[in-house]
Design a protein around this motif. Structure first.
Motif, mmCIF file in Angstrom:
data_model
loop_
_atom_site.group_PDB
_atom_site.id
_atom_site.type_symbol
_atom_site.label_atom_id
_atom_site.label_comp_id
_atom_site.label_asym_id
_atom_site.label_seq_id
_atom_site.Cartn_x
_atom_site.Cartn_y
_atom_site.Cartn_z
ATOM 1 N N ASP A 72 0.868 -1.167 0.000
ATOM 2 C CA ASP A 72 0.000 0.000 0.000
ATOM 3 C C ASP A 72 0.909 1.223 0.000
ATOM 4 O O ASP A 72 1.802 1.332 0.845
ATOM 5 N N ILE A 73 0.698 2.131 -0.972
ATOM 6 C CA ILE A 73 1.572 3.293 -1.096
ATOM 7 C C ILE A 73 0.744 4.565 -1.264
ATOM 8 O O ILE A 73 -0.345 4.528 -1.833
ATOM 9 N N PRO A 74 1.258 5.704 -0.778
ATOM 10 C CA PRO A 74 0.521 6.961 -0.955
ATOM 11 C C PRO A 74 0.762 7.558 -2.347
ATOM 12 O O PRO A 74 1.863 7.495 -2.883
ATOM 13 N N LEU A 75 -0.308 8.105 -2.920
ATOM 14 C CA LEU A 75 -0.200 8.901 -4.148
ATOM 15 C C LEU A 75 -0.135 10.348 -3.687
ATOM 16 O O LEU A 75 -1.021 10.830 -2.990
ATOM 17 N N LEU A 76 0.937 11.029 -4.052
ATOM 18 C CA LEU A 76 1.169 12.409 -3.620
ATOM 19 C C LEU A 76 1.090 13.305 -4.852
ATOM 20 O O LEU A 76 1.690 12.999 -5.888
ATOM 21 N N ARG A 102 -9.192 7.455 0.006
ATOM 22 C CA ARG A 102 -8.844 8.820 0.391
ATOM 23 C C ARG A 102 -8.668 8.839 1.903
ATOM 24 O O ARG A 102 -9.490 8.286 2.635
ATOM 25 N N HIS A 103 -7.581 9.447 2.347
ATOM 26 C CA HIS A 103 -7.261 9.450 3.777
ATOM 27 C C HIS A 103 -6.967 10.852 4.281
ATOM 28 O O HIS A 103 -6.538 11.724 3.530
ATOM 29 N N THR A 104 -7.143 11.006 5.574
ATOM 30 C CA THR A 104 -6.634 12.155 6.305
ATOM 31 C C THR A 104 -5.884 11.585 7.494
ATOM 32 O O THR A 104 -6.074 10.415 7.854
ATOM 33 N N VAL A 105 -5.039 12.380 8.083
ATOM 34 C CA VAL A 105 -4.324 11.935 9.275
ATOM 35 C C VAL A 105 -5.013 12.566 10.475
ATOM 36 O O VAL A 105 -5.120 13.789 10.584
ATOM 37 N N ASP A 106 -5.517 11.708 11.348
ATOM 38 C CA ASP A 106 -6.230 12.140 12.553
ATOM 39 C C ASP A 106 -5.212 12.303 13.671
ATOM 40 O O ASP A 106 -4.508 11.364 14.031
ATOM 41 N N ASN A 119 -14.264 11.897 0.685
ATOM 42 C CA ASN A 119 -13.669 12.741 -0.363
ATOM 43 C C ASN A 119 -12.647 13.669 0.274
ATOM 44 O O ASN A 119 -12.615 13.820 1.489
ATOM 45 N N ILE A 120 -11.843 14.267 -0.589
ATOM 46 C CA ILE A 120 -10.843 15.234 -0.120
ATOM 47 C C ILE A 120 -11.274 16.611 -0.616
ATOM 48 O O ILE A 120 -11.318 16.850 -1.821
ATOM 49 N N PRO A 121 -11.623 17.524 0.302
ATOM 50 C CA PRO A 121 -12.095 18.854 -0.114
ATOM 51 C C PRO A 121 -10.941 19.726 -0.612
ATOM 52 O O PRO A 121 -9.825 19.663 -0.101
ATOM 53 N N ILE A 122 -11.263 20.530 -1.625
ATOM 54 C CA ILE A 122 -10.291 21.480 -2.173
ATOM 55 C C ILE A 122 -10.995 22.829 -2.232
ATOM 56 O O ILE A 122 -11.928 23.016 -3.017
ATOM 57 N N ALA A 123 -10.572 23.754 -1.405
ATOM 58 C CA ALA A 123 -11.218 25.066 -1.320
ATOM 59 C C ALA A 123 -11.066 25.837 -2.628
ATOM 60 O O ALA A 123 -10.099 25.655 -3.372
ATOM 61 N N ALA A 124 -12.023 26.715 -2.900
ATOM 62 C CA ALA A 124 -11.966 27.580 -4.080
ATOM 63 C C ALA A 124 -10.732 28.469 -4.010
ATOM 64 O O ALA A 124 -10.370 28.964 -2.941
ATOM 65 N N GLY A 125 -10.066 28.648 -5.140
ATOM 66 C CA GLY A 125 -8.909 29.535 -5.207
ATOM 67 C C GLY A 125 -7.730 29.100 -4.356
ATOM 68 O O GLY A 125 -6.960 29.939 -3.903
ATOM 69 N N SER A 126 -7.571 27.797 -4.134
ATOM 70 C CA SER A 126 -6.486 27.327 -3.271
ATOM 71 C C SER A 126 -5.659 26.243 -3.961
ATOM 72 O O SER A 126 -6.035 25.716 -5.001
ATOM 73 N N THR A 127 -4.542 25.926 -3.327
ATOM 74 C CA THR A 127 -3.687 24.828 -3.769
ATOM 75 C C THR A 127 -3.581 23.840 -2.629
ATOM 76 O O THR A 127 -3.286 24.218 -1.499
ATOM 77 N N LEU A 128 -3.839 22.570 -2.930
ATOM 78 C CA LEU A 128 -3.757 21.509 -1.942
ATOM 79 C C LEU A 128 -2.640 20.555 -2.340
ATOM 80 O O LEU A 128 -2.603 20.081 -3.476
ATOM 81 N N VAL A 129 -1.722 20.306 -1.405
ATOM 82 C CA VAL A 129 -0.643 19.347 -1.647
ATOM 83 C C VAL A 129 -0.961 18.102 -0.831
ATOM 84 O O VAL A 129 -1.054 18.166 0.399
ATOM 85 N N LEU A 130 -1.166 16.978 -1.527
ATOM 86 C CA LEU A 130 -1.418 15.719 -0.825
ATOM 87 C C LEU A 130 -0.091 15.198 -0.279
ATOM 88 O O LEU A 130 0.879 15.049 -1.019
ATOM 89 N N LEU A 131 -0.056 14.967 1.040
ATOM 90 C CA LEU A 131 1.155 14.531 1.743
ATOM 91 C C LEU A 131 0.834 13.329 2.627
ATOM 92 O O LEU A 131 -0.300 13.194 3.097
ATOM 93 N N PRO A 132 1.817 12.474 2.931
ATOM 94 C CA PRO A 132 1.551 11.329 3.805
ATOM 95 C C PRO A 132 1.098 11.743 5.206
ATOM 96 O O PRO A 132 0.421 10.981 5.880
ATOM 97 N N THR A 133 1.425 12.964 5.627
ATOM 98 C CA THR A 133 1.080 13.424 6.981
ATOM 99 C C THR A 133 -0.207 14.250 7.024
ATOM 100 O O THR A 133 -0.569 14.778 8.059
ATOM 101 N N TYR A 135 -3.861 15.149 4.062
ATOM 102 C CA TYR A 135 -4.713 14.502 3.066
ATOM 103 C C TYR A 135 -3.837 13.766 2.060
ATOM 104 O O TYR A 135 -2.814 14.291 1.603
ATOM 105 N N HIS A 136 -4.247 12.560 1.677
ATOM 106 C CA HIS A 136 -3.561 11.815 0.625
ATOM 107 C C HIS A 136 -4.460 10.690 0.129
ATOM 108 O O HIS A 136 -5.509 10.418 0.706
#
Length: 174
Positions: A72-76, A102-106, A119-133, A135-136
């Protein structure tokens, strides 16, 4: 004695009118007008619908190397939402894995733990970087060994933008 086909057709149209039915020529004209109106209304709506992925930019998609099958590997990946509306990453399909989640770190009580989310939310006008620590997306049960330098294509499905394909690179883990 043979009948003139033109007069026969004309007589049928006249008799149809007298019986209260609509002549074939009128029906054809109405059908054409409805078709033109339908195409015009769809063309007017097309800019509002937007092309799949319009306003979203995917970049720097990668996974860590995994020489063993079944890992099992993360897609970043980095996702930039240039729209004025929030978006959500709903699903990922990759040929190298059997499933994805889809995961989050609790970071509640105790050690941080991954938690599956719808799902993984992505705010309007923003940049989201999926990281192992944070959202990913986890690619579960890899189907083949993944050596650094290998590339493959995944399909990322968004709530509003639809499906977007992106190339993913296998990298050496930092």
């Amino acid at each position: 004695m043979s009948e003139d086909p033109t007069s026969l057709e004309r007589d049928q149209v006249w008799s149809a009118r007298s019986e209260g039915s609509v002549p074939a020529g009128v029906m054809l004209a109405v059908s054409r007008a409805l078709l033109v109106a339908s195409v015009a209304s769809f063309a007017a709506m097309a800019p509002a619908l937007g092309a799949a992925g319009e306003g979203l930019t995917l970049s720097d998609a990668w996974v860590p190397a995994a020489p063993e099958v079944g890992r099992d590997i993360p897609l970043l990946i980095t996702i930039k939402n240039d729209t004025t509306a929030p978006e959500a990453l709903m699903r990922v399909r990759c040929p190298i894995a059997n499933f994805s989640e889809r995961h989050t770190v609790d970071r509640g009580e105790g050690a941080p733990a991954m938690r599956s989310i719808p799902n993984i939310p992505i705010a309007a006008g923003s940049t989201l970087v999926l990281l192992p620590t944070a959202y990913h997306v986890m690619l579960l049960q890899t189907r083949e060994p993944l050596e650094p330098g290998k590339r493959f294509t995944c399909t990322i499905v968004f709530q509003k933008a639809g499906s977007i394909e992106t190339e993913v690179e296998v990298r050496k883990s930092p």
